[in-house]
Design an enzyme around this catalytic site. Structure first.
Site, PDB file in Angstrom:
ATOM      1  N   GLY A 499       0.822  -1.208   0.000  1.00 43.33           N
ATOM      2  CA  GLY A 499       0.000   0.000   0.000  1.00 43.33           C
ATOM      3  C   GLY A 499       0.851   1.251   0.000  1.00 43.33           C
ATOM      4  O   GLY A 499       2.033   1.226   0.352  1.00 43.33           O
ATOM      5  N   GLY A 501       0.328   5.651   0.802  1.00 41.00           N
ATOM      6  CA  GLY A 501      -0.549   6.731   1.210  1.00 41.00           C
ATOM      7  C   GLY A 501       0.179   8.053   1.240  1.00 41.00           C
ATOM      8  O   GLY A 501       1.315   8.181   0.771  1.00 41.00           O
ATOM      9  N   ALA A 502      -0.485   9.056   1.838  1.00 46.19           N
ATOM     10  CA  ALA A 502       0.056  10.401   1.838  1.00 46.19           C
ATOM     11  C   ALA A 502       1.348  10.500   2.642  1.00 46.19           C
ATOM     12  O   ALA A 502       2.204  11.329   2.345  1.00 46.19           O
ATOM     13  CB  ALA A 502      -0.987  11.371   2.396  1.00 46.19           C
ATOM     14  N   GLY A 504       3.487   7.808   3.393  1.00 48.99           N
ATOM     15  CA  GLY A 504       4.546   6.859   3.077  1.00 48.99           C
ATOM     16  C   GLY A 504       4.013   5.579   2.484  1.00 48.99           C
ATOM     17  O   GLY A 504       2.836   5.457   2.129  1.00 48.99           O
ATOM     18  N   VAL A 506       3.700   1.230   2.598  1.00 46.70           N
ATOM     19  CA  VAL A 506       3.536   0.127   3.544  1.00 46.70           C
ATOM     20  C   VAL A 506       4.029  -1.167   2.902  1.00 46.70           C
ATOM     21  O   VAL A 506       3.719  -1.453   1.741  1.00 46.70           O
ATOM     22  CB  VAL A 506       2.061  -0.031   3.978  1.00 46.70           C
ATOM     23  CG1 VAL A 506       1.931  -1.122   5.031  1.00 46.70           C
ATOM     24  CG2 VAL A 506       1.522   1.283   4.505  1.00 46.70           C
ATOM     25  N   LYS A 523       5.215   0.511   7.857  1.00 40.87           N
ATOM     26  CA  LYS A 523       5.041   1.768   7.115  1.00 40.87           C
ATOM     27  C   LYS A 523       6.340   2.562   7.169  1.00 40.87           C
ATOM     28  O   LYS A 523       6.845   2.886   8.247  1.00 40.87           O
ATOM     29  CB  LYS A 523       3.902   2.598   7.714  1.00 40.87           C
ATOM     30  CG  LYS A 523       3.741   3.959   7.016  1.00 40.87           C
ATOM     31  CD  LYS A 523       2.672   4.805   7.680  1.00 40.87           C
ATOM     32  CE  LYS A 523       1.307   4.237   7.384  1.00 40.87           C
ATOM     33  NZ  LYS A 523       0.234   5.098   7.936  1.00 40.87           N
ATOM     34  N   ASP A 618      -8.573  12.060   7.958  1.00 41.94           N
ATOM     35  CA  ASP A 618      -8.587  11.411   6.639  1.00 41.94           C
ATOM     36  C   ASP A 618      -9.407  10.126   6.681  1.00 41.94           C
ATOM     37  O   ASP A 618      -8.938   9.053   6.305  1.00 41.94           O
ATOM     38  CB  ASP A 618      -7.156  11.120   6.183  1.00 41.94           C
ATOM     39  CG  ASP A 618      -7.069  10.850   4.672  1.00 41.94           C
ATOM     40  OD1 ASP A 618      -8.058  11.143   3.960  1.00 41.94           O
ATOM     41  OD2 ASP A 618      -6.031  10.362   4.210  1.00 41.94           O
TER      42      ASP A 618
END
Length: 779
Positions: A499, A501-502, A504, A506, A523, A618
């Site tokens: 994954g 995201g904003a 970093g 994962v 992460k 978020d």
């Protein structure tokens, strides 16, 4: 919890251990497991405190005035036991907590308004009171596996079985009081798909139905007006002074037990939801099925399958053959291992068609390289990929299970291939020479890695000493500290990305703990400028003090130079977004409502119940992860802006994801917890409608989901939002009204998450929401 011996009988008859029977517990009171202290109800029927469990102690409630002290409620049942030096306190701040000598305190019961006193009631209910003697928290609202007389299992509440008679963590089964009035038993992992195996047959009885147990041993369902809809069992003919409890046991069967002063120490079974111990779906693991042997359930494997673990056959089976049907090798032949009289839940069938004969079903499976198994029953052929789930014997013997195997064991007529001897000899010679080369190469690599590992170990030990002196973060959290090299090795040099995201990326990894190896999510935080470092430090302090079943748990961290990494529990079922927008299997209505409640409870904890109030900033389906028991858990909350106890609002730059952010983000207004409430409302609509909040390939009036929802609500046509689903309008309308209140333009008009939970559960009435001001300006 069934038949758990909690204390030695010598303890019972020791006069030095006599307990006070005070009806009121004042702030400042405490208990310790070492001095065998506990708080008794006034009559001595129930006790609250520490009881021996595993290699330590748990906090719970049990029957105290019978020799077999059976536990009926446990706090934080999925947490590890406490050590003998822990202390249970009703603090002067009105919070019930356990304080170990090391690490963070653990919340047992807490509310936004501090408790003025507590009491263990004769009903078996442990309660916290406010200054006006009103109940502000009670154990009856958080049942585990048992209800006792005068306790109600209300709408959307559940009882979860134990793992076993000696392990009272949450097990495989639950019984749920559904909003449609039906009491249903499920395997935990299949609630969302409606795979119940027992129910009270009261579907449609209306909202507000509850399960009740009276003092005479009658289990019955009662509606919101107090009318008894149906009796689950016949009233028990009691002898002597009799007490009752109703428990969902580790084997998945719901039972009513009695204990009389005229009988032995054992509990007697007065009623059970099933007499067949193979009835609970999911008793046996993947690719295995349940059979009765002398009345007891035994998990067995189909032909050509073996147990995953011979010592724990309930874990399921694996195939002991190889199948390589989708690589383009057209010289491979197939046959079928066939078993008659097994049934499986075929929800994962990817192809279902009418087949006039079993032979046709076989032929179609052979032609389809994705087909690993087929179920044939009454001219229906279902093709599946393994694993098969929820197997049991089929009394009608109408289902034929066809398991596709390679041609090495094919029977007559399958065209076995004859191998040429010269090809075989050449292949063996080539294989031997290749093997010798690989062995030599492996020895060289192992020697090199051993020397490198020894060097790294020395460097890491030196760095560990430096961190113990200089790293002040370790004082703020009770989490495991990792070195960068440890996490690099755990993730195979960050090879398996799962994954992004904003903050970093994962990666999947494997770490060692006290029980062996554990899969984790690592992460790698990529913002290492001043702002990112501050967020990281804040997250360490906050997450180390948060613990809730609807939050993804942080296990450790790395603070190593410029490298910032977080180690989370691994959620193998992915995100809510995967379930809603990618899966071919649609979650049923009850499952979706439960997911909404899970998220609401997690947010309520962040906003009101944890020590440091947290705004997530978020909330969206990608940040909701699903665990293997079907719980929805909130992720990424540790990277949100924190509110210290003296703050009520914060000004900050826009965070969150377009489509979910509250209007105040765009107006440079103060950001409060109500911003999360707005995002929750948008996501609630997505969960209800199983679609994104903004979609382009739908009619224009449906493209913006919140607008379409409001239009349907205003026109009294909410059924359009859930086409082809049988849901009563009253339930759907209630949920929609909650979402419309959450998405109000003015933050002050939105309810708190605690109020949201009450509205979703039907505890409070919901007035019609006002016109959303965003509609007044929308084109």
């Amino acid at each position: 919890m069934a038949f758990l011996l909690l204390f030695l009988l010598s303890f019972v008859f020791n006069p030095a251990n006599a307990q006070p029977r005070s009806s009121t517990i004042e702030p400042g009171s405490s208990l310790s497991p070492n001095n065998n202290s506990y708080w008794l109800s006034e009559s001595g029927q129930f006790a609250f405190g520490f009881y021996p469990y595993g290699n330590g102690y748990s906090v719970g409630i049990w029957f105290e005035n019978i020799p077999q002290k059976t536990v009926v409620w446990t706090a934080n049942r999925d947490d590890p036991p406490f050590t003998g030096d822990a202390m249970l306190h009703l603090s002067t701040r009105g919070r019930l907590v356990v304080r170990p000598t090391q690490g963070q305190e653990v919340l047992i019961a807490g509310v936004a308004n501090a408790a003025s006193s507590a009491s263990m009631l004769d009903s078996g209910n442990f309660v916290l009171f406010n200054s006006s003697s009103g109940i502000i928290w009670q154990s009856f609202d958080f049942p585990t596996d048992t209800i006792v007389p005068s306790q109600r299992l209300v709408v959307n509440n559940k009882l979860f079985s134990d793992v076993s008679k000696t392990n009272h963590s949450s097990g495989k089964f639950l019984i749920s009081m559904q909003g449609d009035g039906n009491l249903v038993q499920y395997p935990v992992e299949a609630v969302a798909f409606g795979f119940g195996y027992w129910n009270s047959k009261t579907n449609g009885a209306g909202y507000g139905v509850s399960l009740n147990l009276d003092n005479d041993g009658l289990l019955y369902l009662q509606n919101a007006t107090g009318f008894n809809i149906t009796s689950i069992n016949n009233r028990v003919a009691a002898s002597g002074k009799t007490i009752y409890r109703a428990t969902i046991d580790a084997d998945g069967i719901f039972r009513l037990y009695s204990h009389s002063s005229n009988q032995s120490d054992n509990w007697s079974t007065e009623w059970s939801s099933s007499d067949n111990k193979c009835d609970p779906i999911g008793l046996c693991g993947e690719n295995s099925y349940c059979v009765l042997m002398e009345g007891e359930p035994v998990c067995q494997c189909p032909l050509r399958f073996v147990y995953i673990d011979e010592e724990h056959k309930e874990l399921g089976c694996r195939k002991n053959y190889s199948l390589d049907a989708c690589t383009g090798r057209n010289d491979q032949t197939f046959n079928f291992s066939e078993q008659i009289g097994l049934s499986w839940k075929d929800n994962n069938a990817y192809n279902d068609f009418i087949s006039s004969t079993e032979i046709t079903c076989r032929s179609e499976c052979i032609r389809d390289c994705n087909c690993e198994a087929a179920l044939y029953n009454n001219q229906s052929c279902k093709m599946l990929k393994l694993p098969l789930r929820f197997g049991r014997t089929d009394i009608s013997r109408q289902t034929v299970t066809l398991l596709k195997i390679g041609g090495e064991l094919a029977g007559p007529g399958t065209g076995k291939r004859k191998l040429r001897i010269d090809i075989l000899i050449t292949s063996l010679a080539l294989a031997c020479s290749t093997l010798a080369f690989l062995v030599l190469a492996a020895i060289g690599v192992l020697k090199y890695r051993s020397s490198v590992r020894e060097y790294r170990s020395r460097v890491q030990e030196y760095e560990r000493i430096l961190r113990s002196v200089n790293n002040r973060i370790a004082k703020d959290v009770a989490l495991k500290s990792f070195t960068f090299e440890e996490l690099k090795d755990a993730t195979n040099n960050f090879a398996d990305e799962i994954g992004k995201g904003a903050y970093g990326t994962v990666f999947r990894g494997v770490i060692s703990d006290g029980d062996g190896e554990r899969t984790v999510a690592v992460k790698r935080v990529e913002k290492v400028v001043a702002e990112g470092e501050r967020d990281f430090r804040n997250e360490m302090k906050a997450i180390g003090k948060t613990h809730h079943k609807n939050l993804v748990r942080l296990l450790g961290y790395c603070y190593d130079g410029t490298d910032r990494l977080l180690v989370y529990e691994y959620m193998k079922n992915g995100s809510l977004a995967d379930f809603l927008f990618k899966s071919k299997l649609k979650i049923n209505w009850e499952g979706r409502v439960e997911i909404v409640l899970n998220i609401a409870r997690g947010l309520c904890y962040l906003h009101e119940e944890c020590e440091t109030q947290i705004i997530h900033c978020d909330i969206k389906p990608e940040n909701i992860l699903m665990d293997d028991k079907g719980y929805a858990k909130i992720a990424d909350f540790g990277l949100a802006k924190l509110l210290m106890p003296y703050q009520s609002k914060t000004y900050t730059g826009i965070r969150g994801t377009r489509g979910y952010v509250a209007p105040e983000w765009h107006r440079n207004l103060p950001i409060t917890v109500k911003a999360d409430v707005y995002s929750f409302g948008i996501m609630l609509f997505e969960i209800v409608c199983c679609r994104r909040s903004v979609e382009a390939d739908v009619p224009e009036n449906e493209q913006v989901l919140v607008h379409w929802v409001y239009d349907c609500f205003k026109a009294n046509e909410v059924e359009k939002l859930v086409r082809n689903e049988e849901i009563t309008n009253s339930k759907l309308e209630r949920t929609i009204k909650v979402g419309l209140w959450c998405t109000q333009d003015e933050a002050s008009s939105r309810p708190s998450m605690k109020k949201v939970i009450l509205m979703l559960e039907g505890t409070v009435n919901i007035p019609d929401p006002p016109l959303l001001s965003s509609f007044l300006t929308s084109p």
